[in-house]
Structure formats: C-alpha cells, structure tokens
Design a protein around this motif. Structure first.
Motif, PDB file in Angstrom:
ATOM      1  N   ASN A 262      44.216  26.377  39.266  1.00 61.92           N
ATOM      2  CA  ASN A 262      43.882  25.557  38.192  1.00 61.92           C
ATOM      3  C   ASN A 262      43.334  24.144  39.465  1.00 61.92           C
ATOM      4  O   ASN A 262      41.555  23.692  39.186  1.00 61.92           O
ATOM      5  CB  ASN A 262      44.783  24.287  37.844  1.00 61.92           C
ATOM      6  N   THR A 263      43.081  23.973  40.970  1.00 62.31           N
ATOM      7  CA  THR A 263      42.532  24.059  41.811  1.00 62.31           C
ATOM      8  C   THR A 263      41.116  23.989  42.186  1.00 62.31           C
ATOM      9  O   THR A 263      40.872  23.602  42.131  1.00 62.31           O
ATOM     10  CB  THR A 263      43.904  23.465  42.943  1.00 62.31           C
ATOM     11  N   LEU A 264      41.357  25.274  41.981  1.00 62.96           N
ATOM     12  CA  LEU A 264      40.126  26.460  42.546  1.00 62.96           C
ATOM     13  C   LEU A 264      39.409  26.216  41.150  1.00 62.96           C
ATOM     14  O   LEU A 264      37.766  26.195  41.414  1.00 62.96           O
ATOM     15  CB  LEU A 264      40.921  27.994  42.898  1.00 62.96           C
ATOM     16  N   ASN A 265      40.124  26.469  40.156  1.00 63.58           N
ATOM     17  CA  ASN A 265      38.923  26.512  38.821  1.00 63.58           C
ATOM     18  C   ASN A 265      38.445  25.124  39.221  1.00 63.58           C
ATOM     19  O   ASN A 265      37.160  24.715  38.939  1.00 63.58           O
ATOM     20  CB  ASN A 265      40.009  26.328  37.853  1.00 63.58           C
ATOM     21  N   ILE A 266      38.745  23.916  38.910  1.00 62.13           N
ATOM     22  CA  ILE A 266      38.250  22.953  39.335  1.00 62.13           C
ATOM     23  C   ILE A 266      37.214  22.302  40.144  1.00 62.13           C
ATOM     24  O   ILE A 266      36.042  21.865  39.645  1.00 62.13           O
ATOM     25  CB  ILE A 266      38.885  21.695  40.192  1.00 62.13           C
ATOM     26  N   PHE A 267      37.605  23.260  41.255  1.00 56.65           N
ATOM     27  CA  PHE A 267      35.997  23.413  42.672  1.00 56.65           C
ATOM     28  C   PHE A 267      35.177  24.570  41.919  1.00 56.65           C
ATOM     29  O   PHE A 267      34.334  24.883  43.113  1.00 56.65           O
ATOM     30  CB  PHE A 267      36.593  23.993  44.745  1.00 56.65           C
ATOM     31  N   GLY A 268      35.012  25.298  41.255  1.00 60.38           N
ATOM     32  CA  GLY A 268      34.136  26.289  40.769  1.00 60.38           C
ATOM     33  C   GLY A 268      34.787  27.817  41.528  1.00 60.38           C
ATOM     34  O   GLY A 268      33.957  28.357  41.180  1.00 60.38           O
ATOM     35  N   ILE A 269      35.736  28.131  41.290  1.00 52.79           N
ATOM     36  CA  ILE A 269      35.852  30.208  41.829  1.00 52.79           C
ATOM     37  C   ILE A 269      37.402  29.564  40.914  1.00 52.79           C
ATOM     38  O   ILE A 269      38.273  28.730  40.470  1.00 52.79           O
ATOM     39  CB  ILE A 269      36.627  29.136  43.613  1.00 52.79           C
ATOM     40  N   ASN A 270      37.041  31.378  40.268  1.00 44.19           N
ATOM     41  CA  ASN A 270      37.444  31.702  39.849  1.00 44.19           C
ATOM     42  C   ASN A 270      38.716  33.010  40.066  1.00 44.19           C
ATOM     43  O   ASN A 270      38.299  33.643  40.332  1.00 44.19           O
ATOM     44  CB  ASN A 270      37.219  32.236  37.943  1.00 44.19           C
ATOM     45  N   VAL A 271      40.082  32.764  40.177  1.00 49.51           N
ATOM     46  CA  VAL A 271      40.926  33.744  41.351  1.00 49.51           C
ATOM     47  C   VAL A 271      41.603  34.744  40.536  1.00 49.51           C
ATOM     48  O   VAL A 271      42.491  35.893  40.348  1.00 49.51           O
ATOM     49  CB  VAL A 271      42.176  33.410  42.318  1.00 49.51           C
ATOM     50  N   ASN A 272      41.846  33.863  39.090  1.00 53.66           N
ATOM     51  CA  ASN A 272      42.488  34.845  37.794  1.00 53.66           C
ATOM     52  C   ASN A 272      41.158  35.729  37.643  1.00 53.66           C
ATOM     53  O   ASN A 272      40.547  35.430  36.174  1.00 53.66           O
ATOM     54  CB  ASN A 272      42.591  33.969  36.698  1.00 53.66           C
ATOM     55  N   LYS A 273      41.128  36.998  37.951  1.00 52.41           N
ATOM     56  CA  LYS A 273      40.701  38.317  37.242  1.00 52.41           C
ATOM     57  C   LYS A 273      40.655  38.491  35.842  1.00 52.41           C
ATOM     58  O   LYS A 273      39.693  38.833  35.203  1.00 52.41           O
ATOM     59  CB  LYS A 273      40.329  39.345  38.629  1.00 52.41           C
ATOM     60  N   LYS A 274      41.790  38.646  35.699  1.00 48.99           N
ATOM     61  CA  LYS A 274      42.037  39.149  34.449  1.00 48.99           C
ATOM     62  C   LYS A 274      41.808  38.387  33.602  1.00 48.99           C
ATOM     63  O   LYS A 274      41.409  38.511  32.051  1.00 48.99           O
ATOM     64  CB  LYS A 274      43.822  39.350  34.913  1.00 48.99           C
ATOM     65  N   GLN A 275      41.249  36.824  33.858  1.00 56.23           N
ATOM     66  CA  GLN A 275      40.315  35.710  32.813  1.00 56.23           C
ATOM     67  C   GLN A 275      39.251  36.195  32.472  1.00 56.23           C
ATOM     68  O   GLN A 275      38.592  35.986  32.140  1.00 56.23           O
ATOM     69  CB  GLN A 275      40.954  35.056  32.782  1.00 56.23           C
ATOM     70  N   SER A 276      38.827  36.173  34.198  1.00 60.65           N
ATOM     71  CA  SER A 276      37.274  36.370  34.600  1.00 60.65           C
ATOM     72  C   SER A 276      36.677  37.021  33.747  1.00 60.65           C
ATOM     73  O   SER A 276      35.407  37.101  33.511  1.00 60.65           O
ATOM     74  CB  SER A 276      37.271  35.915  35.870  1.00 60.65           C
ATOM     75  N   ARG A 277      37.133  38.881  33.930  1.00 58.43           N
ATOM     76  CA  ARG A 277      36.659  39.695  33.499  1.00 58.43           C
ATOM     77  C   ARG A 277      37.073  40.309  32.240  1.00 58.43           C
ATOM     78  O   ARG A 277      36.906  41.431  31.949  1.00 58.43           O
ATOM     79  CB  ARG A 277      36.931  40.481  35.019  1.00 58.43           C
ATOM     80  N   VAL A 278      37.513  39.635  31.324  1.00 57.63           N
ATOM     81  CA  VAL A 278      38.322  40.263  29.680  1.00 57.63           C
ATOM     82  C   VAL A 278      36.979  40.273  29.264  1.00 57.63           C
ATOM     83  O   VAL A 278      35.563  39.947  29.041  1.00 57.63           O
ATOM     84  CB  VAL A 278      38.774  39.282  29.485  1.00 57.63           C
ATOM     85  N   CYS A 279      36.663  41.152  28.532  1.00 53.55           N
ATOM     86  CA  CYS A 279      35.539  41.934  28.223  1.00 53.55           C
ATOM     87  C   CYS A 279      35.420  42.680  26.576  1.00 53.55           C
ATOM     88  O   CYS A 279      36.251  44.125  27.230  1.00 53.55           O
ATOM     89  CB  CYS A 279      34.311  42.974  28.925  1.00 53.55           C
ATOM     90  N   GLY A 280      35.393  42.530  25.499  1.00 48.08           N
ATOM     91  CA  GLY A 280      35.852  43.304  24.884  1.00 48.08           C
ATOM     92  C   GLY A 280      37.915  43.420  24.685  1.00 48.08           C
ATOM     93  O   GLY A 280      38.430  42.752  25.147  1.00 48.08           O
ATOM     94  N   ASN A 281      37.984  44.926  25.038  1.00 46.92           N
ATOM     95  CA  ASN A 281      39.612  45.225  25.086  1.00 46.92           C
ATOM     96  C   ASN A 281      39.978  46.102  26.324  1.00 46.92           C
ATOM     97  O   ASN A 281      40.278  46.833  27.131  1.00 46.92           O
ATOM     98  CB  ASN A 281      39.278  46.041  24.128  1.00 46.92           C
ATOM     99  N   TYR A 282      39.040  45.338  27.290  1.00 42.81           N
ATOM    100  CA  TYR A 282      38.878  45.609  28.486  1.00 42.81           C
ATOM    101  C   TYR A 282      40.000  45.370  29.642  1.00 42.81           C
ATOM    102  O   TYR A 282      41.180  46.489  29.901  1.00 42.81           O
ATOM    103  CB  TYR A 282      37.793  44.873  29.316  1.00 42.81           C
ATOM    104  N   VAL A 283      40.992  44.753  28.714  1.00 40.45           N
ATOM    105  CA  VAL A 283      42.373  44.188  29.986  1.00 40.45           C
ATOM    106  C   VAL A 283      43.231  45.595  28.909  1.00 40.45           C
ATOM    107  O   VAL A 283      44.310  46.304  29.493  1.00 40.45           O
ATOM    108  CB  VAL A 283      42.921  42.841  29.489  1.00 40.45           C
ATOM    109  N   ASP A 284      43.111  45.504  27.501  1.00 38.53           N
ATOM    110  CA  ASP A 284      43.974  46.859  27.123  1.00 38.53           C
ATOM    111  C   ASP A 284      43.741  48.275  27.456  1.00 38.53           C
ATOM    112  O   ASP A 284      44.629  48.739  27.716  1.00 38.53           O
ATOM    113  CB  ASP A 284      44.028  46.701  25.593  1.00 38.53           C
TER     114      ASP A 284
END
Length: 501
Positions: free
Chosen positions: A427-449
């Motif tokens: 959450n702190t890094l998100n405030i600064f504009g950096i997303n380190v949770n790649k499973k959330q940032s790269r979700v596309c369709g059924n990508y995670v599944d």
C-alpha cells in the motif's frame, strides 16, 4: 537610453507570509526562510498546484524525468496519504527563442516543431507512469490573457515600453526583489533599452521575419517568465498554494514570476510554497542539460531501465537532493524493487502453506505499528521518501527472518500480522506509484487461473521426476521454469510444492 542610480539587490530578512487555512501537519522546506515551515493550504478540498512545463523544442531528457517523477510522487502523497484534493495546472511553452531557432534550422514552422515535441513529451510522461496535469495551457492559445496581464503591470507603473517595442518589468519599482534567492551584491549597469540589467522582458518586440502577435506595444511575443504568471493566475487566481519545478528555475524564472505576480495582484505573496527538485547529474559530471550536450533522452533510458526502477531511484533520494545517474545506482534501485516483490511473494507463499514458520502475531504487529509511525514521521517531514524506503527495508528484513525460520513440523497456519506487513509494504509503494503485487497488476482475463494450472501441472511432473530419479523430466521442468522467467514470471520450488509470481 535609460539612466538611473545604480541599484543593489540583496535578500532581505524573512518575508514569507504564513497563509491562513488548513494545517496539513506537514513541514516543507521554504526557500525564502531557509527553514522548514508548516504546510498550510487554503482549502483541503481544493489545493492549487502549478508546475512549470517544458519548452518544446527538443526531446525531454532524464533530468526532466527525475523532476516530473519526483513531483508526481509528492502529488500522489498529498492525494492518497494526506487525502488532499490537489488540482494541478501546467503550461506548455510552444513559442520561444529556442523553438524559433530550431524551427528555422529544421525548415519547419514553429507550430509544427512545438506540436511534434509536445506529443513526444506526453508520450514520455505516460511511459514514466506520471499522472498528467488536470489542466494544460499553451502559450500560443492564450495570448490575450498574457497581454492583459502585461497591460495591468504597465498601467500600475511596474513595467515600461522601450524603444525596441519590448516591454520590461521595472525591478526598481518593486520592493521585494531577490526574495527566493540571494543574487549577490553586484550593482546592475544600465543597458541600451532597459533601465537596469535586472529588468526582464515581459513582451519581446518582433524581429524581422519572426512569428509575432499584435499588441498595444507593437508586434512581438511574450517573454519566458510572464507566461507562467499570467496562465497560472488565470486558472488558479491571485494566490497559489504550491508552485513547483526544478531547482534551476528558482532564479531567474521563479524569482521573476513572484515579482511580477505580486506587483500585478498588489499582494506581498503570490505563491505560498515553492517546491524545487534537485539536479540530476551524470556520474563524475555536471548537471544534465541540453546546453551542456550531455543529455540522455527519456525514451533511450526506458530501453534499458523500467519506469518502476527509475521511480524507485527517485524515491531513494530526497526530492530536493542532487541525484546521480549511474548504472550502479540503477542496479541498486532494481535490487531494492526486486526485494519488495520477493517479500510480497514470500508472504503469499507463507499464507498458501509453501513456507511454514512460527509467527508471533504480537511481535509482527509491533513491527508494523512502529514502521507505520516512522513512515508518517518521514512523510510529514518534507516528504522524506528516502527515509520511508529505509523503514520498509528494515521491516522486510525483520519479517523475512521470521518467514525463513522454516519449521516442517508446523501445521498450515495463517497469521493476520503477515498479511498486515504485506499490505503495509504494497500500500505504501502504491501511494508512490509502484505496484509490487504482480498477480494483481498483470491479471488479464484468465491469466491467473492458467498460471495456477500450469504451476500445479509442473509441480506434479516434477515430483514424478524426483520419485523416479528421471533427470530428463527434471530438466524439462527446469526448462519450463527458465522460459517463464524470461517472460517475467518466477517459479520457486519449496520441497514438494511450487509457487509462482
């Protein structure tokens, strides 16, 4: 030719006026008082912010990138940490001596040249993941606003027309010059068209065959400083909360802006807080500047460095500090960013049962509380992001030590505190504009599944290879892992289980 007794301009004592309004609890460095002062905004639901935009005659370089990324970080902090409604305005200088000279050399019109490099500028900002300003004003589209601002200064006796049909601001008629920066004890000598060398052009009389606009003083175009004052005042009014730019703009640009705006609005203070970012230097070099011919374009940099890595490099130094651009520094920033990504993965691996560790909720909760308090103290202390990064590093180190104290005999438990630590970092890094949770940032369709299915399948095949001692099967599993790594997907094997990130 004008004559006048020689003037000496020196900085006087404290002339900053503490504004009335909402005290944010933040302390910011004030270049007038040379101290940190309370950051008070007129209205927390409408904080006004003006940033000096580019002169679009050439490609933007990484010196510009560091400035705009650092200012973007501060704006994000104000919006997402302190919950302030920040309204941002930026100008585009699309007519200027440099634009005219470059257009003549390139044999194109000034408007064509400016449009080309403005388009490139916005593309660069998007690539750097810098939020665009809420309002953008181009000089050539707002000539009447600028001319009206100049007219008021002339009428107030703060500016005068010269023999070359230019209009100059009369520094001698303004009492508080040299407010932002000490400009020394040298006495300005009179010049051919100006009363004093310190006087600066508000309107430049047209030269032969040069693009120009009609005005009460003759054909010409605006000076550099007047455009920002006129456009910012037009949108944000006679008092602005924040005005930002690089430290190289403090004098003469911002000094002249403040002088002519105070004179125009008949106020002792136009901008309440000036924020200046430090220079970016190449290693063993001077500051980066087009005039020094030592620039690296933003697009060239982003061929080798990702935008999040560059943003992390900006976070690791204080926004007012000099920043040295080198491969070593970028490698360090990349490692820090990777460390955060790995930490989020480790927390998730623990929660999914891949890592088994004995976690004391009270111990981790105490670490989280201490870190959150340190982060708040750092951010209210002139947006000290480098201190925030140090705090996050210490938290990660402590929690990682707990997570890697592996215990195979433990049940598959889940600690709320581990989730809290992961959230604080992301959450702190998100405030600064950096997303380190790649499973959330790269979700596309059924990508995670799909990745979960692939990971589980490889995990089962790998266990068959281990049980049968089949090297060929194990090599195929390693090959899948390595190929996915080339795509930015990391697979980690934890005994009989595997995880991906």
């Amino acid at each position: 030719m004008f004559t006048r007794n020689l003037l000496i301009f020196t900085r006087k004592t404290h002339r900053w006026v503490k504004p009335a309004g909402h005290d944010t609890g933040i302390k910011v460095f004030n270049c007038i008082t040379r101290t940190k002062v309370p950051f008070i905004v007129k209205n927390k639901n409408l904080v006004t912010w003006y940033t000096c935009g580019p002169t679009v005659y050439d490609s933007s370089h990484i010196g510009h990138a560091s400035c705009f990324v650092k200012l973007d970080i501060i704006q994000r902090i104000l919006r997402h940490y302190f919950n302030l409604n920040v309204v941002t305005v930026m100008n585009i200088t699309d007519i200027d001596d440099k634009i005219i000279a470059r257009a003549n050399t390139s044999k194109v019109s000034t408007s064509e040249l400016a449009k080309k490099f403005e388009t490139e500028f916005w593309k660069d900002l998007d690539a750097l993941e810098v939020n665009r300003p809420d309002c953008v004003l181009r000089v050539t589209e707002n000539m009447e606003i600028i001319k009206d601002f100049i007219r008021k200064l002339v009428d107030n006796g703060k500016a005068y027309k010269s023999e070359d049909s230019s209009v100059y601001f009369d520094v001698g008629a303004y009492d508080n010059y040299a407010k932002l920066q000490n400009i020394g004890e040298d006495a300005p000598e009179p010049s051919k068209f100006k009363k004093s060398k310190m006087d600066f052009a508000l309107w430049k009389g047209a030269k032969p065959n040069e693009v120009s606009w009609d005005s009460p003083w003759g054909k010409g175009r605006p000076g550099w400083h007047i455009e920002c004052s006129a456009l910012a005042s037009h949108i944000l009014g006679p008092e602005i909360d924040v005005h930002a730019g690089g430290i190289d703009l403090r004098f003469p640009h911002h000094e002249n802006e403040e002088a002519q705006s105070c004179a125009r609005h008949c106020k002792p203070q136009w901008v309440n807080y000036w924020l200046h970012t430090g220079h970016l230097h190449l290693k063993d070099s001077q500051k980066m500047s087009k005039s020094l011919h030592n620039t690296i374009s933003i697009s060239s940099m982003l061929e080798d460095v990702t935008a999040p890595v560059f943003r992390m490099a900006c976070l690791m130094s204080h926004y007012r500090s000099r920043m040295e651009y080198s491969n070593e520094f970028l490698i360090t920033a990349s490692k820090v960013l990777k460390n955060y990504t790995n930490f989020i993965d480790n927390c998730e691996s623990y929660l999914n049962g891949y890592l088994k560790a004995e976690v004391n909720n009270d111990t981790v909760s105490k670490l989280i509380n201490e870190s959150a308090n340190q982060i708040q103290r750092a951010l209210i202390d002139d947006f000290n992001t480098s201190e925030v990064i140090r705090t996050l590093n210490e938290l990660i180190s402590a929690v990682n030590s707990i997570l890697h104290s592996s215990r195979t005999d433990l049940c598959n438990t889940k600690s709320v505190a581990i989730i809290g630590a992961s959230n604080l970092v992301s959450n702190t890094l998100n405030i600064f504009g950096i997303n380190v949770n790649k499973k959330q940032s790269r979700v596309c369709g059924n990508y995670v599944d799909v990745m979960n299915i692939l990971n589980d399948f490889r995990q089962e095949i790998r266990q068959l290879g281990i049980s049968n001692k089949d090297k060929n099967v194990l090599e195929l599993c390693d090959q899948v892992r390595d190929n996915l790594k080339n795509l930015g997907i990391t697979i980690k094997d934890h005994g009989k289980l595997s995880s991906w990130s």
